[in-house]
Motif scaffolding. Structure first.
Motif, PDB file in Angstrom:
ATOM      1  N   ARG A   1       0.845  -1.204   0.000  1.00  0.00           N
ATOM      2  CA  ARG A   1       0.000   0.000   0.000  1.00  0.00           C
ATOM      3  C   ARG A   1       0.870   1.239   0.000  1.00  0.00           C
TER       4      ARG A   1
ATOM      5  N   ASP B   1      -1.860   6.408   1.488  1.00  0.00           N
ATOM      6  CA  ASP B   1      -3.101   5.703   1.782  1.00  0.00           C
ATOM      7  C   ASP B   1      -3.188   5.391   3.271  1.00  0.00           C
ATOM      8  N   PHE B   2      -2.061   4.961   3.807  1.00  0.00           N
ATOM      9  CA  PHE B   2      -2.008   4.603   5.232  1.00  0.00           C
ATOM     10  C   PHE B   2      -2.219   5.833   6.097  1.00  0.00           C
TER      11      PHE B   2
ATOM     12  N   ALA C   1      -3.732   8.539   5.288  1.00  0.00           N
ATOM     13  CA  ALA C   1      -5.128   8.969   5.161  1.00  0.00           C
ATOM     14  C   ALA C   1      -5.998   8.172   6.116  1.00  0.00           C
ATOM     15  N   GLU C   2      -5.687   6.917   6.224  1.00  0.00           N
ATOM     16  CA  GLU C   2      -6.473   6.059   7.118  1.00  0.00           C
ATOM     17  C   GLU C   2      -6.326   6.504   8.568  1.00  0.00           C
TER      18      GLU C   2
ATOM     19  N   ALA D   1      -8.229   9.598   9.094  1.00  0.00           N
ATOM     20  CA  ALA D   1      -9.649   9.247   9.197  1.00  0.00           C
ATOM     21  C   ALA D   1      -9.960   8.733  10.586  1.00  0.00           C
ATOM     22  N   HIS D   2      -9.052   7.928  11.100  1.00  0.00           N
ATOM     23  CA  HIS D   2      -9.236   7.357  12.436  1.00  0.00           C
ATOM     24  C   HIS D   2      -9.376   8.476  13.466  1.00  0.00           C
TER      25      HIS D   2
ATOM     26  N   ALA E   1     -10.083  11.600  12.961  1.00  0.00           N
ATOM     27  CA  ALA E   1     -11.290  12.391  12.732  1.00  0.00           C
ATOM     28  C   ALA E   1     -12.521  11.697  13.306  1.00  0.00           C
ATOM     29  N   LEU E   2     -12.598  10.395  13.067  1.00  0.00           N
ATOM     30  CA  LEU E   2     -13.736   9.620  13.575  1.00  0.00           C
ATOM     31  C   LEU E   2     -13.763   9.641  15.096  1.00  0.00           C
ATOM     32  N   GLU E   3     -12.586   9.523  15.693  1.00  0.00           N
ATOM     33  CA  GLU E   3     -12.492   9.530  17.158  1.00  0.00           C
ATOM     34  C   GLU E   3     -12.898  10.901  17.696  1.00  0.00           C
TER      35      GLU E   3
END
Lengths: 870, 109
Positions: free
Chosen positions: A3, A7-8, A10-11, A14-15, A17-19
């Motif tokens: 990968r 990409d990593f 971004a993940e 995202a983590h 942000a979600l938290e």
């Protein structure tokens, strides 16, 4: 497929942000929520966690945890704990005892201050001679040698008879120069020591008593100080009593069981004013500060060389040297020191292997626990440390119990050891012994922990994988235990070989014909009263003793000789042979032992006549002087000639001596010791040279041990001033001369026995484990029609492989031990094939017997039970 | 903050697979779910979560695709493959044996 890093990232974004969204929903401000989410994501990274682990929980805390854990483990299986601690305690205790004995007998034998600066100064013609120094040489050394702050001289052990205070008592005495006690740093317990004025020819007689003699004979009466004692019909004033327990362990005491009763100044000795050629003193010195032993030796050698050129007639060929007194005093024990330390070390190694084996069995039982701990994240170092802690705990308990056992064992050793070895010294467990015990315990801790640790690494790998098949774990486990047991078999074989070599040496020694017939012969030493001064008077007293002795029922004959057989090395006499060593300035032919004997001595002792005749009653004081020599002398000095009829002279000044005619040759007698070759020997008739202190020899009908008392009484009945001492049956005397060897054989035999037992237990355990692991396999084979015999074969073959492996290694170890034992061997090669074969055979049989129990059990495995087991 | 038990590597794999049994989920959701369902006892170390997800993906036990969350965030969603489902069954049974063994060791009888 890899990968991309974007990409990593971004993940991760995202983590976070979600938290943050979630935290916001719980009521945080957007910014706070984002910060908290970031913080939380990064807060427990592995690196931070490791840092935390390292700083907050130091190793000590881990260690305490491990100790508590190990103690819990041991408490939970008290049977194992007791067995392991006891095994280690025996191994460590035995090592402590042997070390203590060797340390105090061989390495640090002198209980004096700064013992390492004491040296022995020795005059010798050849390396094998016993070292004696003449008094005039001693005086010259004392005057000219600068490497020593002080020199002292010691006489041989002298027998004196104390009279005038009840029964005459024969005492052991040493004559020492006045420098002796101050040099050793021994102050008198009571009274004073010898002054220089006491140690002069013609000075009034003074005597110092040993504390023990003072207690025994005078009940510790303080009024004795200043009183007079009659010793050998001279009067001596008691000036001091030595401190209790004082003993001098150097030569001439080494090798004798003598305890010195009285000490007198050297000048009081009857041969004090002897010529330079008479060497009868042991000389010791204290090295000056800053002088090395080598320098001291060099200087003494130089002085010796000067003396040799200055007094060529007496000193030519003699060398004077200095060596450590500790070395001299411990010399007797040193040959066996390495052997005993090595052997008892092997016993400890065996004990450690046994405990390691027990730990392995437990490790097998704890396999799941270790899997689990690894799976739960325990580090390997942590697990290893924990095993080491467990081993150390066992070893520490073993060490403490070992010291207790050693204290008891030392008492046992002192009680069992021959007096010639221990003498009067009090051996105790000292600081050095305890330090060594601690070292042994530490070594035990490491050696017992290593195999389980090795195993644990295997477990840890398997634990990490988790899905590994348990059977292969067990297989590896079995291999390690087998290796340990094979090692044990090897050690046991080495010890058996060592014990076997010594045993065979001992058997060889018993086979040596002492040169006389010891059966039904007894001996008593005595001293004629001072009133018997002339040869005629002495002969008369002797006849009286003979008459009384003959009257004792059972006594068949009585003879006498000047020295006890097997009594150690004598001061030899120079031999001059007619036609060979004559004329002014001639050198003596050689030396010979010199004995005076009555005509019937040879017959009474059973010494065979080889040629010519023995003495008879015509060889009296008035007839021409005659002598009998032994075979060794005949071969050494008259090879190819008939010695009978030849003439010899004895002594230092041949010009003043008469010619002596050799009238006969008799068989060799091992007079010095059974394991020492006979020396050339000259016997002269008693009637021509009646001695003041004859050694009586009686041949009796029946057991001489039962008649010793009656015979002693017969001697004393002649004159109460005459003591009867060294009262032995000749058998007992022979036994005593072997005592030291027998003792070492006994010790090594005990070690070997312990080793064989440990090996047998180990083999039994491995065989039992083998059968337990293969119960299913064996059951299956039987279900498929295999016979019980084949099961038996399976187990025995596995055992035999193990034993053969161990035996092969053991033969090598045995060869090494045999080399160490070489100095103790007598007429046996260190690679004696019979000993090796017998030891291997015995061990193989014992080991196979140990296997046979589990093997027989294997034949009784019921197929169905076995199959249902899993 | 009360001390929580960090999750071990082998165990984490199992827990991730288990969390995906009832549908796809993103990383934060998986971590959150493990924490909540363990009654806040287990703490998912994010430093190991993503390497674990990567590993499981490499082995073909889970599959990943970018998608949108309930609250319209872009996120990488993971779902169980059929191989992963089999693996979950296997690992669950292994773990139960292991756990039972641990209990037997820790509390004999």
């Amino acid at each position: 497929m890899k990968r991309p890093l974007d990409d990593f990232s971004a993940e991760i974004e995202a983590h976070i942000a979600l938290e943050a969204d979630r935290l916001q929903r719980e009521g945080m401000s957007p910014q706070d929520a984002l910060d908290a989410a970031r913080r939380r994501f990064g807060s427990v990274t592995q690196s931070k966690e490791r840092y935390y682990e390292r700083t907050r929980r130091p190793w000590l805390e881990h260690m305490m945890q491990d100790v508590r854990y190990a103690m819990r483990q041991l408490r939970r299986s008290p049977g194992f704990a007791v067995a392991a601690v006891l095994t280690l305690a025996l191994g460590i205790g035995a090592n402590t005892v042997i070390f203590t004995a060797i340390d105090q007998l061989a390495l640090h034998p002198l209980p004096f201050r700064d013992a390492s600066t004491l040296m022995s100064i020795e005059t010798r013609k050849s390396a094998s001679d016993e070292a004696w120094t003449s008094r005039l040489d001693f005086d010259d050394l004392r005057r000219s040698v600068k490497s020593f702050t002080s020199l002292a001289a010691i006489s041989p052990v002298w027998n004196v008879v104390m009279t005038g205070r009840g029964d005459g008592e024969r005492l052991e005495a040493l004559y020492v120069s006045s420098s002796f006690f101050p040099m050793l740093g021994v102050p008198p317990g009571t009274g004073r020591g010898f002054s220089d004025a006491d140690d002069k020819s013609g000075a009034p007689g003074v005597v110092i008593l040993s504390h023990e003699f003072w207690q025994r004979r005078f009940g510790g009466d303080p009024a004795l100080l200043g009183q007079k004692l009659n010793l050998d019909s001279r009067t001596y004033t008691v000036i001091g009593i030595l401190p209790a327990g004082f003993f001098y362990p150097g030569e001439p005491m080494a090798g004798t069981a003598n305890v010195i009763d009285v000490w007198m100044p050297l000048a009081a000795n009857q041969i004090y004013n002897s010529p330079r050629g008479l060497r009868f003193l042991k000389v010791i010195g204290r090295r000056a500060p800053g002088v090395s032993p080598l320098q001291a030796n060099d200087e003494v050698r130089r002085v010796g060389a000067v003396l040799a050129s200055q007094f060529a007639s007496t000193n030519q060929g003699y060398e004077i040297g200095a060596r450590s007194l500790e070395e001299q005093a411990g010399g007797q024990v040193r040959p066996m020191a390495a052997l005993l330390l090595g052997a008892v070390g092997l016993v400890l190694a065996m004990a450690c292997t046994s405990v390691a084996n027990l730990l392995l069995v437990r490790a097998a039982a704890r396999r799941r626990e270790i899997f689990m701990r690894v799976a739960l994240g325990a580090s390997r170092v942590r697990l290893l440390l924990q095993l080491l802690v467990e081993g150390s705990l066992l070893a520490a308990c073993g060490g403490v119990a070992g010291v207790a056992l050693a204290a008891a064992g030392l008492k046992l050793l002192i009680a069992a050891a021959p007096a010639s070895l221990i003498g009067s010294r009090a051996m105790t467990l000292d600081v050095r012994a305890l330090a060594v015990t601690a070292a042994y315990a530490l070594a035990s801790a490491i050696f017992t922990s290593l195999p389980p640790a090795w195993r644990m690494i295997g477990h840890a790998e398997i634990g990490a994988k988790l899905r590994e098949n348990a059977a292969s774990v067990a297989g590896g486990h079995h291999r390690l235990r087998s290796a340990l047991v094979a090692t044990q078999v090897g050690f046991a074989l080495a010890l058996l070989v060592g014990a076997g070599l010594l045993l065979r040496s001992f058997a060889r020694l018993l086979d040596v014909a002492p040169g006389f017939d010891a059966d039904r012969v007894a001996t008593i030493s005595t001293q004629l009263p001072s009133s018997a001064g002339t040869p005629a008077q002495r002969t008369a007293v002797y006849r009286q003793i003979e008459a009384r002795m003959r009257a004792v029922p059972g006594v068949q004959s009585m003879a006498s000789v000047s020295r006890l057989p097997l009594g150690g090395m004598n001061l030899g006499s120079w031999v001059w042979i007619e036609g060979r060593t004559e004329g002014p300035g001639a050198q003596p032919g050689s030396e010979a032992e010199y004995r005076v004997a009555t005509p019937n001595y040879f017959e009474t002792m059973g010494i065979p006549l080889i040629a010519g005749r023995t003495f008879d009653d015509h060889d009296n004081a008035t007839a021409g002087t005659v002598c009998v020599i032994n075979q060794t002398m005949s071969h050494a000095y008259f090879s190819g000639q008939d010695p009978v009829g030849q003439h010899i002279k004895l002594g230092m000044n041949p010009e003043q001596q008469p010619w002596i005619t050799i009238v006969g040759v008799v068989g060799d007698v091992h007079h010095v010791a059974i394991d020492a070759p006979p020396r050339p020997e000259v016997y002269r008739p008693y009637a021509q040279n009646p001695l003041g202190s004859p050694v009586l020899v009686m041949r009796v009908a029946g057991d001489p041990a039962l008649m010793l008392e009656t015979m002693s009484a017969a001697v004393r009945s002649v004159n109460p001033e005459m003591p009867a001492y060294n009262v032995f049956s000749m058998r007992e005397l022979v036994r005593r001369s072997n005592a030291q060897r027998r003792f070492v054989v006994m010790l090594l035999g005990a070690f070997a026995l312990a080793a064989v037992l440990l090996a047998a237990v180990g083999i039994y355990g491995v065989a039992a484990q083998f059968v337990a692991q293969r119960t299913r396999e064996i059951g299956l084979r039987m279900a498929l029609g295999a016979t019980p015999q084949s099961a038996l074969r399976l187990v025995l073959a596995a055992g035999a492989r193990l034993i053969l492996l161990g035996l092969a290694g053991g033969l090598l170890a045995g060869a090494a031990l045999g080399r160490v034992a070489q100095g103790m061997l007598f007429h046996v090669s260190p690679l004696d094939p019979l000993v090796f074969a017998a030891a291997a055979g015995v061990l193989a049989v014992v080991a196979m017997l140990a296997c046979s129990g589990p093997a027989v059990r294997a034949t009784r495995i019921a197929p169905m039970v076995a199959l249902r087991e899993e | 903050m009360p001390t929580r038990i960090p999750i071990l590597q082998g165990t984490l794999d199992l827990l991730i697979l288990r969390m995906l049994l009832f549908g796809k989920q993103h990383g934060q959701g998986i971590a959150r779910a493990i924490q909540e369902q363990s009654g806040d006892e287990l703490l998912v170390d994010h430093g190991s979560l993503y390497p674990a997800l990567q590993r499981l993906e490499d082995r073909g036990w889970i599959a990943a695709a970018w998608g949108t969350s309930e609250n319209n965030r872009k996120a990488r969603f993971y779902k169980l493959t059929s191989a992963g489902r089999k693996q979950l069954v296997q690992e669950t049974s292994d773990w139960r044996r292991l756990a039972a063994a641990v209990f037997r060791v820790l509390d004999p009888q």
